[in-house]
Design a protein around this motif. Structure first.
Motif, PDB file in Angstrom:
ATOM      1  N   ARG A  37      69.889 -13.499 -32.664  1.00 31.48           N
ATOM      2  CA  ARG A  37      69.459 -14.789 -32.131  1.00 31.48           C
ATOM      3  C   ARG A  37      68.424 -15.401 -33.065  1.00 31.48           C
ATOM      4  NH1 ARG A  37      67.346 -13.275 -26.326  1.00 31.48           N
ATOM      5  NH2 ARG A  37      66.392 -11.626 -27.603  1.00 31.48           N
ATOM      6  N   VAL A  38      68.415 -16.723 -33.133  1.00 26.79           N
ATOM      7  CA  VAL A  38      67.493 -17.420 -34.028  1.00 26.79           C
ATOM      8  C   VAL A  38      66.093 -17.432 -33.431  1.00 26.79           C
ATOM      9  CG1 VAL A  38      69.324 -18.880 -34.936  1.00 26.79           C
ATOM     10  CG2 VAL A  38      67.959 -19.678 -33.009  1.00 26.79           C
ATOM     11  N   ARG A  39      65.102 -17.609 -34.316  1.00 25.57           N
ATOM     12  CA  ARG A  39      63.702 -17.720 -33.895  1.00 25.57           C
ATOM     13  C   ARG A  39      63.359 -19.198 -33.807  1.00 25.57           C
ATOM     14  NH1 ARG A  39      60.322 -14.839 -38.049  1.00 25.57           N
ATOM     15  NH2 ARG A  39      58.790 -14.539 -36.404  1.00 25.57           N
ATOM     16  N   THR A  40      63.288 -19.696 -32.606  1.00 25.01           N
ATOM     17  CA  THR A  40      63.108 -21.133 -32.389  1.00 25.01           C
ATOM     18  C   THR A  40      61.826 -21.656 -33.026  1.00 25.01           C
ATOM     19  OG1 THR A  40      64.307 -20.914 -30.301  1.00 25.01           O
ATOM     20  CG2 THR A  40      63.037 -22.940 -30.639  1.00 25.01           C
ATOM     21  N   ALA A 234      72.888 -18.882 -36.141  1.00 22.27           N
ATOM     22  CA  ALA A 234      72.835 -17.431 -35.951  1.00 22.27           C
ATOM     23  C   ALA A 234      73.734 -16.698 -36.936  1.00 22.27           C
ATOM     24  CB  ALA A 234      73.225 -17.089 -34.517  1.00 22.27           C
ATOM     25  N   PRO A 329      66.228 -12.560 -37.690  1.00 17.49           N
ATOM     26  CA  PRO A 329      66.647 -12.631 -36.293  1.00 17.49           C
ATOM     27  C   PRO A 329      65.475 -12.388 -35.341  1.00 17.49           C
ATOM     28  CG  PRO A 329      68.054 -11.156 -37.571  1.00 17.49           C
ATOM     29  CD  PRO A 329      66.856 -11.442 -38.403  1.00 17.49           C
ATOM     30  N   ARG A 330      65.609 -12.931 -34.152  1.00 19.39           N
ATOM     31  CA  ARG A 330      64.603 -12.698 -33.131  1.00 19.39           C
ATOM     32  C   ARG A 330      64.771 -11.284 -32.589  1.00 19.39           C
ATOM     33  NH1 ARG A 330      64.379 -16.808 -28.176  1.00 19.39           N
ATOM     34  NH2 ARG A 330      66.305 -15.713 -27.619  1.00 19.39           N
TER      35      ARG A 330
END
Length: 331
Positions: A37-40, A234, A329-330
């Motif tokens: 998951r992306v790091r917002t 992602a 990634p998160r």
């Protein structure tokens, strides 16, 4: 990977011995790890940097093209390039000869190839858009949007901001920076920054551009590069090396640590601060009492060269940090 240890009935072993105390044996079932998951937060920071680069581009134009004092300093730098030009041009000309359609095609092709080998399909498209968008932006701004008023005595030529050669060199270098694997990015940032700085200074030596033209081109590339980082999907995130993955498939702490990136970015930012401070001090003196201890055109030329070096260092330091952060990634 996750392991499913649900127990299932098992036939008795030869001789009547069951597989376990209750006549069952564990069956391991491997399931894939959850998608990255992306790091917002990192993406938001990248978007802010892109906006700040646009503001810096506008301020560069506003100060050095639309004001008399700014044009005066820029013109002095252009005149100062005549000092030592014969010997310096022998070094600068080969650097500028590299910039060509062939160079763009090979550079972009290499960045796309690296992204495709890494199976980053969207990233391959993004680096192509980055180079095309940055260079198109430069040409549109220079020829159709920005104008150069005649604020000095006589006609001093049409608008030349931003520099096309600098945009090409910087955009191709940044495309390679974004496409390469995580461990290689600090090296690519240093090499790409060095080549871009050499191109920027070379156009000053050849009197092809004023310092503000080169600085503006770097801000164009910084804006596009930060925008690409802000839109990192992602599917373009970095994967942890196998040696850092636990049995469950989840990366162990420190898998994405890149101390080399922090060191390189820190040194670039330190160099940018020194170069920018010296350049700003010289410009203040030139627009004030005009006394710098050396001829004014030489002082302006040196200040312009330092500004190019500082802007290049800032551009590649920020994009290195943004790429490493948005590609992680998160947890």
């Amino acid at each position: 990977m996750n392991v499913d240890t649900r127990e299932q009935p098992s036939a008795a072993r030869p001789g009547g011995d069951p597989g376990g105390p209750d006549g069952v044996v564990p069956v391991a079932r491997l399931t894939p790890p959850p998608p990255p998951r992306v790091r917002t937060g990192a993406h938001v920071v990248a978007g802010v940097v892109a906006l700040l680069a646009v503001v810096a581009l506008w301020l560069t134009y506003r100060v050095f093209v639309t004001t008399t004092a700014g044009q005066h300093v820029d013109e002095l730098a252009l005149e100062g390039a005549e000092h030592g030009q014969n010997s310096l041009w022998q070094v600068a000309e080969p650097v500028l000869d590299v910039v060509s359609v062939t160079f763009v095609v090979l550079g972009v092709g290499a960045a796309i190839a690296v992204a495709l080998v890494r199976r980053r399909w969207i990233l391959a498209l993004q680096v192509a858009v980055l180079v095309g968008g940055a260079n198109l932006t430069t040409q549109v701004l220079k020829h159709y949007v920005l104008d150069r008023p005649d604020l000095l005595s006589g006609w001093n030529g049409p608008n030349t901001l931003p520099s096309g050669h600098t945009t090409v060199a910087a955009s191709v270098s940044v495309a390679l920076l974004l496409a390469t694997p995580r461990a290689w990015r600090p090296v690519v940032a240093l090499l790409g920054g060095a080549y871009t700085a050499a191109t920027g200074v070379s156009v000053l030596i050849g009197q092809w551009h004023r310092p503000s033209d080169v600085v503006a081109a770097l801000f164009v590339v910084l804006a596009w590069g930060a925008l690409v980082c802000a839109l990192t999907p992602a599917s373009s995130l970095d994967l942890a090396p196998r040696r850092h993955r636990a049995a469950s498939g989840v990366a162990r702490p420190g898998a994405f640590a890149t101390p080399g990136s922090s060191v390189v970015a820190g040194l670039l930012l330190l160099g940018a601060a020194v170069a920018g401070g010296l350049s700003a001090a010289a410009v203040v003196r030139l627009t004030g009492d005009g006394t710098t201890g050396v001829p004014s055109d030489v002082a302006a030329y040196a200040a312009g060269s330092l500004a190019v070096l500082g802007a290049t260092a800032v551009t590649f330091a920020l994009l290195l940090l943004l790429r490493q952060s948005t590609a992680r990634p998160r947890a």
